[in-house]
Design an enzyme around this catalytic site. Structure first.
Site, short mmCIF file in Angstrom:
data_model
loop_
_atom_site.label_atom_id
_atom_site.label_comp_id
_atom_site.label_asym_id
_atom_site.label_seq_id
_atom_site.Cartn_x
_atom_site.Cartn_y
_atom_site.Cartn_z
N SER A 144 0.83 -1.20 0.00
CA SER A 144 0.00 0.00 0.00
C SER A 144 0.87 1.26 0.00
CB SER A 144 -0.89 0.03 1.25
OG SER A 144 -1.53 1.28 1.39
N TYR A 157 -2.18 -0.59 9.99
CA TYR A 157 -2.23 -0.90 8.57
C TYR A 157 -0.95 -0.43 7.87
CZ TYR A 157 -3.81 -1.01 3.71
OH TYR A 157 -3.92 -1.26 2.37
#
Length: 252
Positions: A144, A157
């Site tokens: 990501s 995350y």
């Protein structure tokens, strides 16, 4: 890119980036194993839409360590070998440090790392054992943009994806002599159900303003990068991290 006859395992494959990737591999001739956790209706719909033959569903919660070994074993029993592993499954949970209690904080970190990092590590371990015996293979991990720019409202995350990048590059060095090549695709926000659920309308508008495209990535665009890293001829890209974020975040 031609993947005729290749045996591909994709985690989190029932929807979003995983589904788009499964469809893309199938269109190029691969036989695809679609891992999903619990949404069997969505998984069955995806399987029904897949072009070609020989695709199969594999229901496993890969956040549980023992299921990772079982998933690889069941895939090998079905297809005989594993050529390409795509570690796509991931979760995103808001956990703002100035708003939640410590119990929720620690639980979110543990849950996020089990799925986003440990599952990819365990699956890579078991997959590489099989690939070393069969002459090689490809592992592509889905990271990501948040690994680089930070996720202030979801730090677990961002941290899990940063760790995934580091693990991938370490494995790229270690596994190259075994003819196993490891790459990473790092999308920005993508038009998926998970992405939509993670955003408020205000956050969405702010994100759209970050890129000159004025839109989020399509799952198919991320899938295209995954297929490139998994393709013949991309071996010397092992260890690379490909950004798919519409130039919204540029790393030097």
């Amino acid at each position: 890119m031609d993947f005729s006859g290749k045996k591909v395992l994709i985690t989190g494959a029932s929807r979003g980036i995983g589904k788009a990737t499964a469809m893309a591999f199938a269109e190029k001739g691969a036989q695809v194993g679609l891992n999903y956790r619990n949404n069997i209706d969505e998984a069955k719909r995806t399987l029904k839409e897949m072009p070609g033959k020989g695709h199969q569903l594999f229901q496993k919660d890969i956040g549980k360590t023992e299921n990772c070994k079982e998933l690889i074993q069941e895939f090998i029993e079905t297809y005989g070998r594993l050529d390409i592993l795509v570690n796509n499954a991931g979760i995103f949970q808001h956990h703002k440090i100035d708003e939640i209690d410590f119990e929720e904080w620690t639980q979110t970190w543990e849950t996020t790392f089990r799925t986003n990092l440990y599952a990819a590590a365990h699956l890579s371990y078991w997959a590489s054992q099989k690939m070393m015996k069969s002459g090689g293979g490809r592992i592509v991990n889905v990271s990501s943009r948040g690994a680089f720019r930070g996720e202030p409202n979801a730090p677990a995350y961002g941290a899990s994806k940063a760790a995934l990048n580091a693990m991938s590059q370490s494995l790229a060095k270690k596994l190259a002599p075994h003819n196993i090549f490891v790459g990473v695709v790092a999308p920005g926000f993508t038009e998926t159900e998970m992405g939509a659920n993670a955003l408020t309308p205000e956050e969405r508008e702010r994100l759209l303003a970050e890129t000159s495209f004025k839109r989020m990535a399509k799952p198919e665009e991320v899938a295209h990068a995954i297929l490139f890293l998994a393709s013949e001829g991309a071996e010397y890209c092992s260890g690379a991290i490909i950004d798919v974020n519409g130039a919204s975040y540029l790393r030097s």
